[in-house]
Motif scaffolding. Structure first.
Motif, PDB file in Angstrom:
ATOM      1  N   ARG A 247       0.831  -1.206   0.000  1.00  0.00           N
ATOM      2  CA  ARG A 247       0.000   0.000   0.000  1.00  0.00           C
ATOM      3  C   ARG A 247       0.866   1.256   0.000  1.00  0.00           C
ATOM      4  NH1 ARG A 247      -1.103  -1.994   5.468  1.00  0.00           N
ATOM      5  NH2 ARG A 247      -2.994  -2.950   4.646  1.00  0.00           N
ATOM      6  N   LYS A 255      -5.138   6.115   1.448  1.00  0.00           N
ATOM      7  CA  LYS A 255      -4.187   5.080   1.065  1.00  0.00           C
ATOM      8  C   LYS A 255      -4.630   4.425  -0.231  1.00  0.00           C
ATOM      9  CE  LYS A 255      -6.415   1.609   4.033  1.00  0.00           C
ATOM     10  NZ  LYS A 255      -6.231   0.709   5.194  1.00  0.00           N
ATOM     11  N   GLU A 257      -4.179   0.721  -2.085  1.00  0.00           N
ATOM     12  CA  GLU A 257      -3.704  -0.643  -1.901  1.00  0.00           C
ATOM     13  C   GLU A 257      -4.527  -1.582  -2.756  1.00  0.00           C
ATOM     14  OE1 GLU A 257      -4.287  -1.392   2.268  1.00  0.00           O
ATOM     15  OE2 GLU A 257      -6.332  -2.107   1.975  1.00  0.00           O
TER      16      GLU A 257
END
Length: 319
Positions: A247, A255, A257
């Protein structure tokens, strides 16, 4: 009578231990289930004999005398220990000066381990034959038993595979600073230790392979050699399974990911990741908040990791 048992007489006395009993009839009258001898040492291990004058009922010993060899003081032995023994037990014929030798037929061995610390013969000799003085085994109310313990020289190796969920130190975060000035093709993070292996993150700021100039690429890589060399170790040339998430962390808990990825890492396939982890357009868009103070933050979380342990123990032989 027990099958698979050899009985023969020989001149040579037992090599390792003799147990002489006087006033045998009084031992019978004591109603003791068994008599345990003192401890003797041979083949690198300590042993004792257990004599059942009225037979070991749990070993079909009714009407017989039973005799067993017991391995002693095994508390310090490693988990999974095993000792192979070529076992001979004896009853002395005092009239003919010969030793009745009882042993497993066809070269069979007795395996002593954590579950089986006592082995022997429930039907060593019948009470009828033993008590008949003309046979020479019980003379003047005295008798003699013996043991010969040949520990087989062998190396015992066994393997344990564990799939470890949330391994210790399984999350590693790396800040790659001065991002706008990076001019190398790739950058490698400091090593981080998970499951007796060193791992690394590799970042290609401008992309790798066909993604060059299009995306930022991220890969997880492992060091194929175990950093530990010890009795219980991880084989250096074995594959390691890792279920992991890569990530990129941004501002305000943002984030990027992908779903967890699963891979068996090996010497021939020692890295795994995403050539197109994030497009350069998305990365460089300031509103996305992935570049903070000219720094990007990469993180890997290992969810499941395989751990292989190989256990080795050596026994020595003493005739």
């Amino acid at each position: 009578m027990e099958t698979g048992i050899s009985r023969r007489k020989r001149d040579l006395p037992p090599a390792h231990y003799k147990l002489k009993i006087k006033s045998y009839s009084l031992l019978i009258q004591s109603e003791a289930e068994k008599y345990d001898s003192g401890v003797f040492e041979t083949g690198g291990h300590k042993w004792s004999l257990s004599l059942y004058p009225n037979g070991n009922k749990s070993s079909s010993g009714n009407g017989y005398i039973s005799l067993c060899l017991v391995i002693e003081e095994t508390d310090t032995y490693p988990h999974g220990w095993e000792v192979l023994v070529d076992l001979k037990l004896f009853v002395f014929d005092q009239i003919r000066d010969k030793y009745l030798t009882i042993q497993d037929a066809d070269g069979a061995f007795r395996r002593f381990n954590e579950m089986n610390t006592e082995w022997g013969f429930g039907q060593l000799i019948s009470e009828e034959i033993f008590n008949n003085s003309s046979n020479g085994y019980l003379v003047n109310d005295s008798c003699l038993f013996g043991a010969e313990v040949c520990v087989i020289n062998h190396t015992h190796t066994w393997e344990s595979l564990s799939m470890v969920k949330e391994p210790r130190n399984g999350t590693f975060t790396w800040k790659l600073e001065n991002f706008s000035t990076l001019n190398k093709t790739s950058y490698v993070s400091p090593a981080f230790l998970v499951g007796e292996r060193n791992w690394f993150l590799t970042v290609y700021p401008k992309g790798n392979g066909t993604e060059n100039g299009k995306s930022l690429s991220i890969f997880l890589k492992f060091e194929s050699l175990s950093i530990f060399l010890k009795f219980e170790d991880t084989p250096a040339n074995r594959a390691v399974y890792a279920d992991h998430i890569l990530r990129m962390l941004g501002m305000l808990n943002k984030k990027k990911e992908y779903a967890s990825d699963k891979h068996w890492f090996s010497a021939s396939s020692n890295d795994w990741g995403y050539p197109s982890f994030i497009s350069l357009k998305e990365l460089n868009n300031a509103s996305n908040g992935f570049i903070v103070n000219d720094t990007i933050t990469i993180e890997v979380e290992i969810l499941v990791l395989s751990e292989i342990k190989v256990f080795r123990s050596e026994n020595t032989e003493e005739a």
